[in-house]
Design a protein around this motif. Structure first.
Motif, PDB file in Angstrom:
ATOM      1  N   GLU A   1       0.843  -1.205   0.000  1.00 52.49           N
ATOM      2  CA  GLU A   1       0.000   0.000   0.000  1.00 52.49           C
ATOM      3  C   GLU A   1       0.873   1.249   0.000  1.00 52.49           C
ATOM      4  N   ALA A   2       1.897   1.252   0.842  1.00 51.52           N
ATOM      5  CA  ALA A   2       2.805   2.395   0.898  1.00 51.52           C
ATOM      6  C   ALA A   2       3.545   2.582  -0.420  1.00 51.52           C
ATOM      7  N   ALA A   3       3.975   1.476  -1.019  1.00 48.43           N
ATOM      8  CA  ALA A   3       4.707   1.557  -2.281  1.00 48.43           C
ATOM      9  C   ALA A   3       3.848   2.132  -3.396  1.00 48.43           C
ATOM     10  N   LEU A   4       2.602   1.681  -3.469  1.00 55.69           N
ATOM     11  CA  LEU A   4       1.703   2.155  -4.528  1.00 55.69           C
ATOM     12  C   LEU A   4       1.327   3.612  -4.319  1.00 55.69           C
ATOM     13  N   LYS A   5       1.076   3.990  -3.070  1.00 58.99           N
ATOM     14  CA  LYS A   5       0.777   5.391  -2.789  1.00 58.99           C
ATOM     15  C   LYS A   5       1.977   6.277  -3.105  1.00 58.99           C
ATOM     16  N   LEU A   6       3.161   5.823  -2.743  1.00 56.98           N
ATOM     17  CA  LEU A   6       4.368   6.600  -3.031  1.00 56.98           C
ATOM     18  C   LEU A   6       4.568   6.753  -4.534  1.00 56.98           C
ATOM     19  N   ALA A   7       4.356   5.680  -5.287  1.00 54.67           N
ATOM     20  CA  ALA A   7       4.545   5.755  -6.738  1.00 54.67           C
ATOM     21  C   ALA A   7       3.627   6.807  -7.357  1.00 54.67           C
ATOM     22  N   ARG A   8       2.373   6.832  -6.929  1.00 54.48           N
ATOM     23  CA  ARG A   8       1.449   7.827  -7.478  1.00 54.48           C
ATOM     24  C   ARG A   8       1.802   9.241  -7.021  1.00 54.48           C
TER      25      ARG A   8
ATOM     26  N   TYR B   1       4.787  10.369  -6.170  1.00 54.27           N
ATOM     27  CA  TYR B   1       6.016  10.779  -6.846  1.00 54.27           C
ATOM     28  C   TYR B   1       5.723  11.184  -8.289  1.00 54.27           C
ATOM     29  N   ALA B   2       4.881  10.395  -8.976  1.00 53.03           N
ATOM     30  CA  ALA B   2       4.522  10.731 -10.358  1.00 53.03           C
ATOM     31  C   ALA B   2       3.788  12.060 -10.428  1.00 53.03           C
ATOM     32  N   LEU B   3       2.899  12.302  -9.468  1.00 47.95           N
ATOM     33  CA  LEU B   3       2.189  13.585  -9.429  1.00 47.95           C
ATOM     34  C   LEU B   3       3.165  14.734  -9.239  1.00 47.95           C
ATOM     35  N   ASP B   4       4.100  14.565  -8.312  1.00 48.02           N
ATOM     36  CA  ASP B   4       5.080  15.620  -8.032  1.00 48.02           C
ATOM     37  C   ASP B   4       5.968  15.911  -9.233  1.00 48.02           C
ATOM     38  N   LYS B   5       6.360  14.851  -9.948  1.00 50.48           N
ATOM     39  CA  LYS B   5       7.370  15.012 -10.997  1.00 50.48           C
ATOM     40  C   LYS B   5       6.782  15.180 -12.404  1.00 50.48           C
ATOM     41  N   HIS B   6       5.593  14.605 -12.629  1.00 46.77           N
ATOM     42  CA  HIS B   6       5.100  14.532 -14.000  1.00 46.77           C
ATOM     43  C   HIS B   6       3.664  15.013 -14.187  1.00 46.77           C
ATOM     44  N   GLY B   7       2.961  15.307 -13.109  1.00 48.20           N
ATOM     45  CA  GLY B   7       1.618  15.851 -13.249  1.00 48.20           C
ATOM     46  C   GLY B   7       0.511  14.831 -13.076  1.00 48.20           C
TER      47      GLY B   7
ATOM     48  N   PRO C   1      15.176  -2.622  -8.717  1.00 45.85           N
ATOM     49  CA  PRO C   1      13.899  -1.909  -8.687  1.00 45.85           C
ATOM     50  C   PRO C   1      14.055  -0.510  -8.113  1.00 45.85           C
ATOM     51  N   ASP C   2      13.024   0.301  -8.270  1.00 51.82           N
ATOM     52  CA  ASP C   2      12.992   1.621  -7.644  1.00 51.82           C
ATOM     53  C   ASP C   2      12.415   1.546  -6.239  1.00 51.82           C
TER      54      ASP C   2
ATOM     55  N   SER D   1      11.501  11.316  -1.196  1.00 50.59           N
ATOM     56  CA  SER D   1      11.270  12.732  -0.891  1.00 50.59           C
ATOM     57  C   SER D   1       9.809  13.135  -1.070  1.00 50.59           C
ATOM     58  N   SER D   2       9.041  12.341  -1.829  1.00 48.07           N
ATOM     59  CA  SER D   2       7.626  12.658  -2.012  1.00 48.07           C
ATOM     60  C   SER D   2       6.785  12.292  -0.790  1.00 48.07           C
ATOM     61  N   LEU D   3       7.314  11.477   0.097  1.00 49.96           N
ATOM     62  CA  LEU D   3       6.598  11.180   1.342  1.00 49.96           C
ATOM     63  C   LEU D   3       6.926  12.258   2.368  1.00 49.96           C
ATOM     64  N   VAL D   4       6.350  13.414   2.149  1.00 51.11           N
ATOM     65  CA  VAL D   4       6.579  14.522   3.073  1.00 51.11           C
ATOM     66  C   VAL D   4       5.853  14.248   4.386  1.00 51.11           C
ATOM     67  N   VAL D   5       6.174  15.025   5.401  1.00 51.61           N
ATOM     68  CA  VAL D   5       5.582  14.821   6.721  1.00 51.61           C
ATOM     69  C   VAL D   5       4.054  14.825   6.614  1.00 51.61           C
ATOM     70  N   GLY D   6       3.442  13.765   7.123  1.00 55.18           N
ATOM     71  CA  GLY D   6       1.989  13.636   7.107  1.00 55.18           C
ATOM     72  C   GLY D   6       1.425  12.920   5.905  1.00 55.18           C
TER      73      GLY D   6
END
Length: 411
Positions: free
Chosen positions: A118-125, A127-133, A256-257, A282-287
């Motif tokens: 769950e954490a991995a999938l949330k992080l992937a999305r 990170y993609a939002l932060d970097k690519h929209g 893997p990433d 770095s996309s997993l900011v506080v909270g």
């Protein structure tokens, strides 16, 4: 209304009570293990079993390992829980050990494989939002995969029988055939700009113990690199020595990433981890994400000792040797009785697929083995799955193979 009775801490508990007090989503065996030592278990009646199941690849060092007991009790006398408002030494030590042993630079600690995924999938999305929209959100997964039982992970898994019947499913999830490199390349060629991550098991455990081919994982890696997508390795079942390397990716020639690990990490104590790089983390900011019990000092202390004991050349090479011993023994059994169509797997995660004449009889083999004092697993109706402790002895393997031979002969 029936009269309620109180069961005290020392009162007799029977297997029959299960149906009276537990939800009916499991169908546990009639056997109720009461204690274990090494690769052996004893039930409430004192019957002994040799354990080729390993708690579904969890009990990597067997039962009641003295060094794990000491790690747990030493920590229990110091600190049990502090929440994520504080950190603690065992958690930091475990994260450092995982980083030192893998590609990772950052670690998130949780309690189960599903939570790590769950954490991995949330992080992937994120990170993609932060970097690519906002348009880069699709997750590619594979048919027959299993990634956990949370709503997100069960839908990413490729087995509808686990996700159907609970209402509308989350979108942005695409399933492709496993081990089909051409399908991966074709999808990326058409829709690659939308894909934020690909999640894959190095060995599909629940699907029947099916190893990924090097060509398949290499195709995923190349497509992810070309289209700015993340590659997530679900090593919940394959990790921590099970495949004769600390993690299976280390034998497949790709990095893997994000990697998820659980099951054997705690040797039976619930713990999991998500591993990744500093940049992605770095996309997993506080909270952005959290876990009340993640990084629990008790669990982390045990996991540190598990890694210390398993991540050695002697232990990992021993897994390879024992794997060969088991496979040769299973082949010998099959030569006598002709029940398996395929014997496959990696390290000490093995699957025996029933042939056409005995199709869908894997659970009968499981029951017959249990009757003969051997515990095995199934992976679907047609595959007998074996995942014994990594430190099982060669003599115990030979004894277990004799018990399986007797069981199949009785069938």
């Amino acid at each position: 209304m029936p009269k309620k009775t109180t069961v005290g801490a020392r009162a007799s508990v029977t297997r029959e009570m299960y149906e009276q007090v537990m939800t009916p989503n499991y169908a546990p065996a009639a056997i109720m293990p009461e204690r274990g030592e090494g690769s052996r278990l004893w039930d409430a009646d004192g019957k002994e079993y040799l354990d080729f199941a390993g708690g579904i690849a969890v009990s990597a060092l067997g039962h009641a390992h003295p060094q794990l007991i000491k790690a747990l009790t030493d920590q229990a006398n110091k600190l049990w829980h502090v929440s994520n408002f504080f950190t603690n030494k065992p958690a930091i030590r475990l994260a450092k050990m995982l980083c030192d042993a893998t590609f990772a630079e950052r670690v998130f600690l949780a309690n189960s494989g599903a939570e790590a995924n769950e954490a991995a999938l949330k992080l992937a999305r994120r990170y993609a939002l932060d970097k690519h929209g906002v348009d880069k959100y699709e997750i590619l997964a594979f048919d027959h995969a299993f990634h956990g039982r949370t709503w997100f992970t069960v839908c990413v898994g490729g087995q509808p029988k686990y996700s159907d019947g609970f209402g509308p499913k989350p979108g942005g999830i695409v399933h492709l055939p496993f081990n089909d490199a051409a399908a991966v390349k074709q999808y990326f060629a058409q829709q690659g700009d939308k894909v934020c991550a690909v999640i894959v098991e190095p060995v599909q455990g629940e699907a029947g113990v099916i190893p990924a081919t090097p060509e398949f994982v290499q195709a995923i890696r190349e497509c992810c690199d070309a289209h700015n997508a993340l590659m997530i390795f679900d090593e919940i079942q394959t990790g921590v020595g099970r495949c004769a390397a600390l993690y299976a990716y280390q034998k497949l020639g790709v990095v893997p990433d994000i990697l998820t690990t659980a099951k054997a990490l705690g040797g039976g104590f619930p713990i999991s981890a998500m591993l990744t790089t500093q940049e992605i983390a770095s996309s997993l900011v506080v909270g952005a994400h959290g876990s009340t019990f993640g990084g629990n000092p008790l669990a982390c202390a045990v996991a540190c000792k598990v890694l210390e004991l398993i991540n050695t050349p002697e232990m990992l090479s021993g897994v390879e040797t024992k794997s060969h011993q088991m496979i040769e023994g299973l082949k010998a059994i099959n030569q006598k009785y002709n029940v398996f169509d395929d014997i496959r797997g990696v390290g000490l995660l093995l699957g025996c697929e029933m042939n056409a004449r005995h199709r869908d009889r894997a659970r009968e083999v499981l029951s017959a083995c249990a009757d003969n004092g051997l515990l095995v697993l199934v992976a679907g109706p047609n595959v007998v799955r074996l995942a014994p402790p990594l430190n099982i002895s060669e003599s115990e393997i030979n004894h277990g193979l004799v018990l399986m031979d007797n069981a199949i002969q009785n069938l």
